[in-house]
Design a protein around this motif. Structure first.
Motif, mmCIF file in Angstrom:
data_model
loop_
_atom_site.group_PDB
_atom_site.id
_atom_site.type_symbol
_atom_site.label_atom_id
_atom_site.label_comp_id
_atom_site.label_asym_id
_atom_site.label_seq_id
_atom_site.Cartn_x
_atom_site.Cartn_y
_atom_site.Cartn_z
ATOM 1 N N TRP A 164 35.054 41.421 39.017
ATOM 2 C CA TRP A 164 34.458 40.152 39.436
ATOM 3 C C TRP A 164 35.371 39.403 40.394
ATOM 4 C CZ3 TRP A 164 29.663 38.231 38.029
ATOM 5 C CH2 TRP A 164 29.002 38.884 36.981
ATOM 6 N N ASN A 165 34.742 38.661 41.299
ATOM 7 C CA ASN A 165 35.438 37.725 42.182
ATOM 8 C C ASN A 165 34.545 36.497 42.312
ATOM 9 O OD1 ASN A 165 37.078 36.444 44.048
ATOM 10 N ND2 ASN A 165 36.460 37.746 45.766
ATOM 11 N N SER A 207 44.364 37.844 43.367
ATOM 12 C CA SER A 207 44.248 36.561 42.668
ATOM 13 C C SER A 207 43.644 35.476 43.560
ATOM 14 C CB SER A 207 45.626 36.115 42.171
ATOM 15 O OG SER A 207 46.533 36.003 43.263
ATOM 16 N N THR A 208 43.827 35.591 44.869
ATOM 17 C CA THR A 208 43.252 34.616 45.792
ATOM 18 C C THR A 208 41.787 34.900 46.084
ATOM 19 O OG1 THR A 208 43.947 35.927 47.703
ATOM 20 C CG2 THR A 208 45.485 34.241 46.897
ATOM 21 N N GLY A 209 41.322 36.110 45.759
ATOM 22 C CA GLY A 209 39.943 36.481 46.013
ATOM 23 C C GLY A 209 39.659 36.865 47.446
ATOM 24 N N ASN A 210 40.684 36.996 48.260
ATOM 25 C CA ASN A 210 40.486 37.316 49.680
ATOM 26 C C ASN A 210 40.558 38.808 49.985
ATOM 27 O OD1 ASN A 210 40.257 34.579 50.439
ATOM 28 N ND2 ASN A 210 42.493 34.369 50.491
ATOM 29 N N ALA A 211 41.148 39.575 49.072
ATOM 30 C CA ALA A 211 41.356 41.002 49.343
ATOM 31 C C ALA A 211 40.935 41.837 48.142
ATOM 32 C CB ALA A 211 42.818 41.268 49.690
ATOM 33 N N LEU A 212 40.349 42.980 48.435
ATOM 34 C CA LEU A 212 39.938 43.938 47.420
ATOM 35 C C LEU A 212 40.721 45.232 47.607
ATOM 36 C CD1 LEU A 212 37.810 44.843 45.177
ATOM 37 C CD2 LEU A 212 36.543 45.839 47.089
ATOM 38 N N ILE A 223 42.510 48.786 51.277
ATOM 39 C CA ILE A 223 42.572 47.332 51.158
ATOM 40 C C ILE A 223 41.503 46.750 52.070
ATOM 41 C CG2 ILE A 223 44.014 45.271 51.288
ATOM 42 C CD1 ILE A 223 44.988 47.344 49.269
ATOM 43 N N TRP A 224 40.663 45.855 51.487
ATOM 44 C CA TRP A 224 39.527 45.307 52.205
ATOM 45 C C TRP A 224 39.644 43.790 52.318
ATOM 46 C CZ3 TRP A 224 35.996 49.032 53.771
ATOM 47 C CH2 TRP A 224 36.070 50.270 53.112
ATOM 48 N N ASP A 225 39.233 43.252 53.461
ATOM 49 C CA ASP A 225 39.109 41.811 53.662
ATOM 50 C C ASP A 225 37.709 41.405 53.216
ATOM 51 O OD1 ASP A 225 38.566 39.234 54.788
ATOM 52 O OD2 ASP A 225 40.168 39.539 56.232
ATOM 53 N N ILE A 226 37.610 40.362 52.378
ATOM 54 C CA ILE A 226 36.320 39.966 51.830
ATOM 55 C C ILE A 226 35.313 39.616 52.925
ATOM 56 C CG2 ILE A 226 37.039 37.549 51.572
ATOM 57 C CD1 ILE A 226 35.271 37.417 49.076
ATOM 58 N N PRO A 252 50.620 38.758 40.091
ATOM 59 C CA PRO A 252 50.115 37.401 39.851
ATOM 60 C C PRO A 252 50.907 36.310 40.557
ATOM 61 C CG PRO A 252 51.318 38.184 37.944
ATOM 62 C CD PRO A 252 51.231 39.345 38.888
ATOM 63 N N TYR A 253 52.144 36.606 41.019
ATOM 64 C CA TYR A 253 52.957 35.576 41.667
ATOM 65 C C TYR A 253 53.239 35.888 43.127
ATOM 66 C CZ TYR A 253 55.801 38.800 38.897
ATOM 67 O OH TYR A 253 56.268 39.924 38.254
ATOM 68 N N ASN A 254 52.619 36.931 43.667
ATOM 69 C CA ASN A 254 52.680 37.231 45.093
ATOM 70 C C ASN A 254 51.393 37.958 45.455
ATOM 71 O OD1 ASN A 254 53.139 38.108 47.716
ATOM 72 N ND2 ASN A 254 55.313 38.505 47.383
ATOM 73 N N SER A 255 50.464 37.245 46.050
ATOM 74 C CA SER A 255 49.129 37.800 46.290
ATOM 75 C C SER A 255 49.111 38.915 47.317
ATOM 76 C CB SER A 255 48.180 36.684 46.734
ATOM 77 O OG SER A 255 48.645 36.070 47.932
ATOM 78 N N ASP A 256 50.215 39.167 47.992
ATOM 79 C CA ASP A 256 50.284 40.263 48.965
ATOM 80 C C ASP A 256 50.848 41.549 48.364
ATOM 81 O OD1 ASP A 256 49.297 38.665 51.015
ATOM 82 O OD2 ASP A 256 51.291 37.964 51.589
ATOM 83 N N VAL A 257 51.182 41.530 47.079
ATOM 84 C CA VAL A 257 51.807 42.688 46.436
ATOM 85 C C VAL A 257 50.802 43.365 45.504
ATOM 86 C CG1 VAL A 257 53.611 43.447 44.838
ATOM 87 C CG2 VAL A 257 54.146 41.783 46.630
ATOM 88 N N LEU A 258 50.656 44.674 45.665
ATOM 89 C CA LEU A 258 49.740 45.480 44.863
ATOM 90 C C LEU A 258 50.501 46.643 44.240
ATOM 91 C CD1 LEU A 258 46.716 46.331 44.112
ATOM 92 C CD2 LEU A 258 46.870 47.819 46.142
#
Length: 391
Positions: A164-165, A207-212, A223-226, A252-258
């Motif tokens: 979910w987003n 966590s920001t909901g901008n990337a999947l 990696i996808w842009d919403i 959870p503390y760096n939205s660019d890290v996967l």
């Protein structure tokens, strides 16, 4: 209905999501035993402040029977929702277990043999459960009323992962498609993308909901842009894994890290910077990675493992980030069966693992430091599942 839930076909009590423990005669003795167990099964973890410490468990603090839990790497059949309710699929039935009340119930049961659930995910508000099925069905169920809200169309094969987003529901399937549904709309289908060359077995929103992030049986991570999901134009493609990628977790503390984990022929835990499209680190675990969970209170990540030749074989391993050094000894279920799924409580203190030994085990492995174990109240114990309310 009550008899069907409590008795098996021979009229004997049916043990499903039942706490494994001995009945005790009094509340006082129960509390004393819990205190003794904690002192025996936990060792301190040092922090930067020598006056503060954390407890590292040597054993699970609770175990629930989970008969008919599918031993399937490609399914995602367990999720712990914001309302503190755990959803788990056992056979053809989706059960929900209230962690606070220690009660289990049936949310849905599939009558047709091939329609069994293969993925579940709670909505952000903890009220709706999305259920993907082996037959390609994707459904929304109201957890309070146990009623079907709606069917969503688009897939043609097993739906093995859902995420979910907000009001957007994303699903990945064996048909290689990733579909986004806006559940508010009558015509809900927002986008259908088919880029993976194998089954899509993992989808996770940042966590920001901008990337999947999506992982597939083609060994790839996308990696996808919403804002661009309606096209085939992905942001990045990572091809450094050498087996299927099911386990995905955003920091959870760096939205660019996967974080991503590879299957049995790979066994690598990789950390990515999705902004720069670079691999930050690679940790060879020597075993299939079936699940990943970040610690929201400390810079750590937990991995759940399946088959392999290394020390991580069918174990839980806690890693310090960004050094990726292992903390403590690996943890395992009672048997040597693989750990298939991981999820964590809404407060981020407890992790539950689902194993092929048909048990769910709860681990007090996350959480902030405590000044002293004497400061832990009975209410804290109950909410964090440290003390057993059911005997």
């Amino acid at each position: 209905m009550e008899e069907n839930l409590k008795l098996d076909v021979e009229g004997r009590p049916f043990r499903m999501l039942v706490f494994r423990g001995s009945p005790k005669s009094s509340r006082q003795s129960t509390r004393l035993i819990d205190e003794m167990r904690r002192s025996d099964e936990e060792i301190p973890l040092q922090t930067n402040d020598s006056r503060r410490y954390r407890k590292f468990p040597l054993k699970a603090t609770r175990a629930l029977d989970a008969p008919l839990l599918s031993d399937d790497y490609y399914s995602n059949v367990m999720d712990w929702g914001r309302s503190n309710i755990l959803a788990v699929v056992l056979g053809s039935i989706l059960y929900i277990w209230n962690a606070q009340e220690q009660k289990a119930g049936v949310l849905m049961e599939v009558k047709r043999e091939r329609d069994y659930p293969t993925s579940v995910a709670w909505s952000d508000d903890g009220k709706i459960v999305a259920v993907g099925c082996n037959s390609s069905k994707l459904q929304l169920w109201d957890a309070e009323t146990s009623k079907l809200v709606r069917d969503l169309q688009g897939h043609h094969s097993r739906v093995g992962c859902v995420a979910w987003n907000g009001h957007i529901l994303t699903s990945g399937s064996k048909d290689r498609a990733i579909i986004n549904h806006d559940v508010r709309a009558r015509n809900s289908l927002v986008s259908l993308t088919r880029v993976h060359r194998g089954e899509v077995c993992g989808v996770k929103w940042s966590s920001t909901g901008n990337a999947l992030a999506s992982g597939g049986n083609d060994n790839l991570v996308y990696i996808w842009d919403i804002s661009k999901m309606s096209s085939r134009h992905y942001m990045h493609r990572f091809n450094e894994h050498h087996a299927a990628v099911k386990a995905l977790a955003w920091c959870p503390y760096n939205s660019d890290v996967l974080a991503s984990g590879g299957g049995i022929d790979d066994g690598c835990l990789k950390i990515w910077n999705t902004q720069k499209a670079t691999c930050i680190s690679t940790t060879e675990t020597g075993a299939q990675i079936c699940g990943l969970q970040w610690n929201r209170h400390h810079k750590e990540i937990l991995s759940g493992h399946g088959f392999g030749t290394g020390e991580s074989h069918c174990q839980l391993c806690l890693w310090s980030y960004p050094s990726m050094t292992r903390i403590g000894e690996p943890l395992r279920h009672a048997s040597s069966s693989r750990i298939l799924h991981l999820s964590q409580s809404p407060d981020g203190l407890t992790v539950v693992s689902a194993g092929a030994d048909e048990t769910l085990r709860f681990w007090e492995i996350f959480g902030p430091p405590q000044e002293s174990s004497a400061n832990i109240t009975d209410l804290d114990n109950l909410l964090s599942l440290k003390a057993s309310a059911v005997r």
